[in-house]
Design a protein around this motif. Structure first.
Motif, PDB file in Angstrom:
ATOM      1  N   ARG A   1       0.840  -1.189   0.000  1.00  0.00           N
ATOM      2  CA  ARG A   1       0.000   0.000   0.000  1.00  0.00           C
ATOM      3  C   ARG A   1       0.877   1.241   0.000  1.00  0.00           C
ATOM      4  O   ARG A   1       1.903   1.297   0.679  1.00  0.00           O
ATOM      5  CB  ARG A   1      -0.887   0.012   1.249  1.00  0.00           C
ATOM      6  CG  ARG A   1      -1.987  -1.003   1.254  1.00  0.00           C
ATOM      7  CD  ARG A   1      -2.769  -1.020   2.555  1.00  0.00           C
ATOM      8  NE  ARG A   1      -3.246   0.300   2.968  1.00  0.00           N
ATOM      9  CZ  ARG A   1      -4.240   0.482   3.833  1.00  0.00           C
ATOM     10  NH1 ARG A   1      -4.868  -0.558   4.360  1.00  0.00           N
ATOM     11  NH2 ARG A   1      -4.607   1.706   4.188  1.00  0.00           N
TER      12      ARG A   1
ATOM     13  N   ASP B   1      -6.391  -4.537  -3.549  1.00  0.00           N
ATOM     14  CA  ASP B   1      -7.403  -3.496  -3.399  1.00  0.00           C
ATOM     15  C   ASP B   1      -6.796  -2.165  -2.984  1.00  0.00           C
ATOM     16  O   ASP B   1      -5.756  -2.108  -2.310  1.00  0.00           O
ATOM     17  CB  ASP B   1      -8.439  -3.912  -2.346  1.00  0.00           C
ATOM     18  CG  ASP B   1      -9.274  -5.091  -2.797  1.00  0.00           C
ATOM     19  OD1 ASP B   1      -9.567  -5.191  -4.003  1.00  0.00           O
ATOM     20  OD2 ASP B   1      -9.634  -5.936  -1.943  1.00  0.00           O
ATOM     21  N   GLU B   2      -7.458  -1.098  -3.353  1.00  0.00           N
ATOM     22  CA  GLU B   2      -7.052   0.232  -2.913  1.00  0.00           C
ATOM     23  C   GLU B   2      -7.327   0.375  -1.415  1.00  0.00           C
ATOM     24  O   GLU B   2      -8.127  -0.363  -0.835  1.00  0.00           O
ATOM     25  CB  GLU B   2      -7.795   1.291  -3.732  1.00  0.00           C
ATOM     26  CG  GLU B   2      -7.428   1.234  -5.211  1.00  0.00           C
ATOM     27  CD  GLU B   2      -7.847   2.474  -5.973  1.00  0.00           C
ATOM     28  OE1 GLU B   2      -7.834   3.563  -5.358  1.00  0.00           O
ATOM     29  OE2 GLU B   2      -8.175   2.354  -7.158  1.00  0.00           O
TER      30      GLU B   2
ATOM     31  N   GLY C   1       1.041   0.281  -4.794  1.00  0.00           N
ATOM     32  CA  GLY C   1      -0.082   0.114  -5.705  1.00  0.00           C
ATOM     33  C   GLY C   1      -0.334   1.271  -6.642  1.00  0.00           C
ATOM     34  O   GLY C   1      -0.987   1.098  -7.672  1.00  0.00           O
TER      35      GLY C   1
ATOM     36  N   TYR D   1      -2.739  -1.220  -8.117  1.00  0.00           N
ATOM     37  CA  TYR D   1      -4.039  -1.474  -7.503  1.00  0.00           C
ATOM     38  C   TYR D   1      -5.011  -2.012  -8.557  1.00  0.00           C
ATOM     39  O   TYR D   1      -5.013  -1.564  -9.708  1.00  0.00           O
ATOM     40  CB  TYR D   1      -4.620  -0.192  -6.912  1.00  0.00           C
ATOM     41  CG  TYR D   1      -3.927   0.302  -5.663  1.00  0.00           C
ATOM     42  CD1 TYR D   1      -3.674  -0.550  -4.594  1.00  0.00           C
ATOM     43  CD2 TYR D   1      -3.535   1.637  -5.540  1.00  0.00           C
ATOM     44  CE1 TYR D   1      -3.051  -0.092  -3.436  1.00  0.00           C
ATOM     45  CE2 TYR D   1      -2.919   2.107  -4.389  1.00  0.00           C
ATOM     46  CZ  TYR D   1      -2.673   1.236  -3.345  1.00  0.00           C
ATOM     47  OH  TYR D   1      -2.049   1.696  -2.205  1.00  0.00           O
TER      48      TYR D   1
END
Length: 262
Positions: free
Chosen positions: A22, A188-189, A154, A240
């Motif tokens: 992330r 995923d974001e 991401g 992402y």
């Protein structure tokens, strides 16, 4: 043969697997000081996993050439490779698949069995092998995945220049699909992500995907490839929304036991 070897390194370093993180979490949060002892570095790049006192499982595409006689460091000791057993349904892509539209290559990846077993010349001492998950209920389970390949985030994708740093990382994700040969999950974001959400990247191939049951680790997957779309020259790994695929170890439970038994 040398040309094919170099092409394999370049290709799988791009489309297989390092830990991509992330962008809004400090990168050091993913770093671990000591890797699990059952996680083994392969001779060139990528990982294997100790599943028996004399056997290691990995993805077949980490076997770049004949590894018989090569050494593996397991715990604090070195062990020699006696034999390599590649799944009969594993094949390498022909050159036509390595250019242009990615769809045929993705279909090729999905159709093959990217798994291999390595037998050692002697039994491992002082390191506990990991148990293999033999159930079929991987969907919705949180997995912890290990690797020391390239990293990134991401927003910008993975940075191939970081692969040489060989930093051991871990990330987590949730299995969204468990079908046939493959486990799959999405990167995923942040608003929909786990605190240590991530995905594998270049150099992480064969890394262990683990679930914990009452504190005991079980091997459920091996990092293998990322889903790509469009032209191969435009592919950027680790963004992402990307879907990652891992070898579904439970699908090969009988094959593994058959090879070990032989």
């Amino acid at each position: 043969m040398k040309v094919l070897f170099i092409l394999s390194i370049i290709f799988f370093s791009t489309f297989s697997n390092a830990v991509v993180k992330r962008h809004d979490v400090p990168p050091e949060n993913y770093v671990i000081d000591k890797k699990p002892e059952y996680l083994i570095d392969m001779p060139h790049e990528g990982h294997g996993v100790l599943i028996n006192s004399q056997w290691v499982v990995t993805v077949a595409h980490t076997i770049f050439y004949d590894y018989v006689g090569k050494d593996l460091l397991i715990g604090s000791k070195v062990y020699e490779i006696e034999s390599v057993h590649i799944h009969p349904d594993y094949t390498q892509p022909n050159k036509d698949l390595l250019k242009g539209d990615l769809a045929p290559l993705m279909n090729f990846f999905e159709s093959r069995s990217d798994i291999a077993l390595i037998k050692l010349t002697s039994t491992v001492s002082g390191v506990e092998p990991i148990n293999i998950y033999s159930g079929k209920s991987e969907i919705d389970k949180t997995i912890t995945v290990y690797g020391r390949g390239a990293t990134g985030n991401g927003l910008t994708g993975e940075d191939p220049d970081t692969k040489s740093l060989r930093v051991m990382n871990q990330f987590q994700n949730i299995v969204e699909s468990a079908k046939g040969n493959w486990l799959a999950f999405n990167f995923d974001e942040p608003e929909n992500a786990l605190p240590l959400e991530g995905m594998h990247g270049s150099g992480d191939s064969g890394g262990a995907s683990v679930i914990f049951q009452e504190g005991v680790p079980f091997l459920v997957g091996l990092s293998s490839w990322q889903l790509g779309h469009g032209d191969i020259s435009d592919f950027k790994g680790g963004l992402y929304g990307t879907t990652a695929y891992q070898v579904r170890v439970s699908n090969y439970h009988d094959w593994i036991l058959g090879v070990l038994g032989s």
